[in-house]
Design a protein around this motif. Structure first.
Motif, PDB file in Angstrom:
ATOM      1  N   GLN A   1    -102.903  17.047  -6.882  1.00  0.00           N
ATOM      2  CA  GLN A   1    -102.606  15.753  -6.277  1.00  0.00           C
ATOM      3  C   GLN A   1    -101.336  15.190  -6.912  1.00  0.00           C
ATOM      4  O   GLN A   1    -101.305  14.933  -8.117  1.00  0.00           O
ATOM      5  CB  GLN A   1    -103.752  14.756  -6.475  1.00  0.00           C
ATOM      6  CG  GLN A   1    -103.516  13.423  -5.785  1.00  0.00           C
ATOM      7  CD  GLN A   1    -104.649  12.440  -6.006  1.00  0.00           C
ATOM      8  OE1 GLN A   1    -105.260  12.406  -7.068  1.00  0.00           O
ATOM      9  NE2 GLN A   1    -104.954  11.640  -4.991  1.00  0.00           N
TER      10      GLN A   1
ATOM     11  N   PHE B   1    -107.002  17.245   3.063  1.00  0.00           N
ATOM     12  CA  PHE B   1    -107.065  15.816   2.795  1.00  0.00           C
ATOM     13  C   PHE B   1    -105.987  15.032   3.544  1.00  0.00           C
ATOM     14  O   PHE B   1    -104.874  15.518   3.766  1.00  0.00           O
ATOM     15  CB  PHE B   1    -106.889  15.551   1.294  1.00  0.00           C
ATOM     16  CG  PHE B   1    -108.134  15.807   0.495  1.00  0.00           C
ATOM     17  CD1 PHE B   1    -108.476  17.091   0.107  1.00  0.00           C
ATOM     18  CD2 PHE B   1    -108.967  14.762   0.143  1.00  0.00           C
ATOM     19  CE1 PHE B   1    -109.631  17.333  -0.623  1.00  0.00           C
ATOM     20  CE2 PHE B   1    -110.122  14.983  -0.598  1.00  0.00           C
ATOM     21  CZ  PHE B   1    -110.453  16.272  -0.970  1.00  0.00           C
ATOM     22  N   GLY B   2    -106.340  13.801   3.883  1.00  0.00           N
ATOM     23  CA  GLY B   2    -105.359  12.859   4.371  1.00  0.00           C
ATOM     24  C   GLY B   2    -104.595  12.254   3.205  1.00  0.00           C
ATOM     25  O   GLY B   2    -104.910  12.521   2.043  1.00  0.00           O
ATOM     26  N   PRO B   3    -103.583  11.419   3.497  1.00  0.00           N
ATOM     27  CA  PRO B   3    -102.738  10.854   2.439  1.00  0.00           C
ATOM     28  C   PRO B   3    -103.421   9.749   1.631  1.00  0.00           C
ATOM     29  O   PRO B   3    -102.924   9.370   0.571  1.00  0.00           O
ATOM     30  CB  PRO B   3    -101.547  10.292   3.208  1.00  0.00           C
ATOM     31  CG  PRO B   3    -102.088  10.000   4.557  1.00  0.00           C
ATOM     32  CD  PRO B   3    -103.123  11.043   4.828  1.00  0.00           C
TER      33      PRO B   3
ATOM     34  N   TYR C   1    -107.577  21.898  -6.806  1.00  0.00           N
ATOM     35  CA  TYR C   1    -106.697  21.092  -5.968  1.00  0.00           C
ATOM     36  C   TYR C   1    -105.631  20.438  -6.838  1.00  0.00           C
ATOM     37  O   TYR C   1    -105.850  20.184  -8.026  1.00  0.00           O
ATOM     38  CB  TYR C   1    -107.481  19.980  -5.253  1.00  0.00           C
ATOM     39  CG  TYR C   1    -108.413  20.460  -4.158  1.00  0.00           C
ATOM     40  CD1 TYR C   1    -109.664  20.986  -4.469  1.00  0.00           C
ATOM     41  CD2 TYR C   1    -108.039  20.381  -2.820  1.00  0.00           C
ATOM     42  CE1 TYR C   1    -110.520  21.415  -3.465  1.00  0.00           C
ATOM     43  CE2 TYR C   1    -108.886  20.806  -1.804  1.00  0.00           C
ATOM     44  CZ  TYR C   1    -110.120  21.322  -2.137  1.00  0.00           C
ATOM     45  OH  TYR C   1    -110.963  21.743  -1.134  1.00  0.00           O
TER      46      TYR C   1
ATOM     47  N   GLY D   1    -100.274   9.252  -6.022  1.00  0.00           N
ATOM     48  CA  GLY D   1    -100.464   8.398  -4.857  1.00  0.00           C
ATOM     49  C   GLY D   1    -100.645   9.114  -3.541  1.00  0.00           C
ATOM     50  O   GLY D   1    -100.601   8.480  -2.488  1.00  0.00           O
ATOM     51  N   ARG D   2    -100.867  10.411  -3.582  1.00  0.00           N
ATOM     52  CA  ARG D   2    -101.003  11.184  -2.345  1.00  0.00           C
ATOM     53  C   ARG D   2    -102.397  11.800  -2.236  1.00  0.00           C
ATOM     54  O   ARG D   2    -103.226  11.677  -3.129  1.00  0.00           O
ATOM     55  CB  ARG D   2     -99.950  12.307  -2.307  1.00  0.00           C
ATOM     56  CG  ARG D   2     -98.546  11.863  -2.575  1.00  0.00           C
ATOM     57  CD  ARG D   2     -98.022  10.934  -1.501  1.00  0.00           C
ATOM     58  NE  ARG D   2     -97.974  11.585  -0.196  1.00  0.00           N
ATOM     59  CZ  ARG D   2     -97.523  10.981   0.901  1.00  0.00           C
ATOM     60  NH1 ARG D   2     -97.100   9.732   0.855  1.00  0.00           N
ATOM     61  NH2 ARG D   2     -97.499  11.626   2.064  1.00  0.00           N
ATOM     62  N   GLY D   3    -102.626  12.475  -1.109  1.00  0.00           N
ATOM     63  CA  GLY D   3    -103.875  13.205  -0.938  1.00  0.00           C
ATOM     64  C   GLY D   3    -103.866  14.493  -1.741  1.00  0.00           C
ATOM     65  O   GLY D   3    -102.876  14.876  -2.328  1.00  0.00           O
ATOM     66  N   LEU D   4    -105.011  15.150  -1.766  1.00  0.00           N
ATOM     67  CA  LEU D   4    -105.145  16.397  -2.527  1.00  0.00           C
ATOM     68  C   LEU D   4    -104.716  17.586  -1.670  1.00  0.00           C
ATOM     69  O   LEU D   4    -104.916  17.594  -0.455  1.00  0.00           O
ATOM     70  CB  LEU D   4    -106.589  16.600  -2.976  1.00  0.00           C
ATOM     71  CG  LEU D   4    -107.027  15.866  -4.247  1.00  0.00           C
ATOM     72  CD1 LEU D   4    -107.110  14.379  -4.016  1.00  0.00           C
ATOM     73  CD2 LEU D   4    -108.360  16.411  -4.732  1.00  0.00           C
TER      74      LEU D   4
ATOM     75  N   PHE E   1    -107.460  19.025 -10.040  1.00  0.00           N
ATOM     76  CA  PHE E   1    -108.897  18.788  -9.969  1.00  0.00           C
ATOM     77  C   PHE E   1    -109.634  20.078  -9.650  1.00  0.00           C
ATOM     78  O   PHE E   1    -109.186  20.863  -8.816  1.00  0.00           O
ATOM     79  CB  PHE E   1    -109.226  17.789  -8.859  1.00  0.00           C
ATOM     80  CG  PHE E   1    -108.680  16.413  -9.085  1.00  0.00           C
ATOM     81  CD1 PHE E   1    -107.394  16.092  -8.680  1.00  0.00           C
ATOM     82  CD2 PHE E   1    -109.454  15.434  -9.688  1.00  0.00           C
ATOM     83  CE1 PHE E   1    -106.877  14.821  -8.883  1.00  0.00           C
ATOM     84  CE2 PHE E   1    -108.954  14.164  -9.891  1.00  0.00           C
ATOM     85  CZ  PHE E   1    -107.664  13.856  -9.490  1.00  0.00           C
TER      86      PHE E   1
ATOM     87  N   HIS F   1    -105.137  21.773  -1.441  1.00  0.00           N
ATOM     88  CA  HIS F   1    -105.916  22.915  -1.918  1.00  0.00           C
ATOM     89  C   HIS F   1    -104.999  23.973  -2.524  1.00  0.00           C
ATOM     90  O   HIS F   1    -103.966  24.318  -1.949  1.00  0.00           O
ATOM     91  CB  HIS F   1    -106.697  23.506  -0.745  1.00  0.00           C
ATOM     92  CG  HIS F   1    -107.566  24.654  -1.120  1.00  0.00           C
ATOM     93  ND1 HIS F   1    -107.170  25.965  -0.978  1.00  0.00           N
ATOM     94  CD2 HIS F   1    -108.804  24.691  -1.642  1.00  0.00           C
ATOM     95  CE1 HIS F   1    -108.144  26.753  -1.388  1.00  0.00           C
ATOM     96  NE2 HIS F   1    -109.145  26.003  -1.790  1.00  0.00           N
TER      97      HIS F   1
ATOM     98  N   LEU G   1    -110.047   8.446   0.378  1.00  0.00           N
ATOM     99  CA  LEU G   1    -109.518   9.708   0.869  1.00  0.00           C
ATOM    100  C   LEU G   1    -110.472  10.322   1.877  1.00  0.00           C
ATOM    101  O   LEU G   1    -111.667  10.421   1.633  1.00  0.00           O
ATOM    102  CB  LEU G   1    -109.308  10.685  -0.291  1.00  0.00           C
ATOM    103  CG  LEU G   1    -108.214  10.303  -1.291  1.00  0.00           C
ATOM    104  CD1 LEU G   1    -108.372  11.082  -2.571  1.00  0.00           C
ATOM    105  CD2 LEU G   1    -106.846  10.545  -0.698  1.00  0.00           C
TER     106      LEU G   1
END
Lengths: 112, 112
Positions: B37, A103-105, B35, B40-43, B88, B45, A90
């Motif tokens: 999530q 964040f990116g994916p 955060y 399978g993806r990004g976090l 998280f 905020h 990530l």
């Protein structure tokens, strides 16, 4: 809409290959980060950068290097991929230290 | 080592119920962030609370911070199926400039 993009969602490489993971942000952020995420371990910081051409080691830098030649781009390099580097990677960016991170994916890397 | 540690590791509730998760950390912090999530993806905020704040609200989210106990809690009220995700906490330590430590996360499942 702010955006962090990563070059690949899924990547399969062989042991010993050199691997490049690219991250680009369009928010003019100073700080960029690379994490790896493994089940039960959460996110662990590999490297971060607070300015162009600057880099700082995170908690698990061994086996990785980074490059930041332009403000918007932060690359993670696996010099010689190993099976224990199979993970979700990530990328994130923030405008200032301690600010919220975008964040990116993620890139799910499998090393065979 | 991980700075933030979430508790519980997993939480299963029904729509409409409240979900509470906790985060403990070890060193002095500049701020603490939560955060989310999706699988399978990004976090993404959710909320940031500074070290001199005790409570913060954002929509259905309520975060508390107790620096004397080095702990924080995230409360999601009136949960929805769309709240199903991993959550998280991330702590920005004053000892490690600009770096955040993430915990292993709390996996929340909200059933209709």
């Amino acid at each position: 809409d702010v955006k962090v993009t990563q070059s690949s969602r899924y990547l399969v490489k062989r042991t010993g290959e050199k691997v490049f993971l690219e991250c680009v942000q369009d928010m003019d952020h100073e700080n960029m980060f690379w994490y790896r995420q493994d089940p039960g371990l959460g996110l662990r910081l590999i490297y971060f950068s607070y300015d162009v051409k600057m880099k700082e080691k995170g908690d698990i830098p061994e086996g990785y290097s980074v490059s930041r030649e332009k403000k918007e781009r932060f690359s993670l390099i696996l010099e010689s991929a190993s099976t224990n580097q199979t993970s979700m990677y990530l990328c994130a960016s923030s405008s200032r230290p301690y600010n919220e991170q975008f964040f990116g994916p993620g890139t799910r890397l499998t090393v065979l | 080592s991980q700075q933030g540690e979430e508790d519980p590791q997993a939480l299963s509730i029904q729509e409409g119920e409240n979900a509470t998760m906790n985060c403990s950390y070890k060193t002095s912090i500049n701020n603490l962030q939560w955060y989310r999530q999706n699988s399978g993806r990004g976090l993404v905020h959710l909320i940031l609370i500074r070290s001199n704040e005790r409570e913060k609200h954002s929509g259905r989210l309520r975060v508390t911070l107790d620096t004397s106990k080095k702990s924080s809690s995230l409360l999601i009220t009136a949960s929805r199926a769309a709240d199903t995700a991993s959550y998280f906490c991330a702590t920005g330590s004053t000892d490690s400039w600009g770096k955040f430590q993430f915990g292993a996360g709390t996996q929340v499942v909200v059933t209709p």
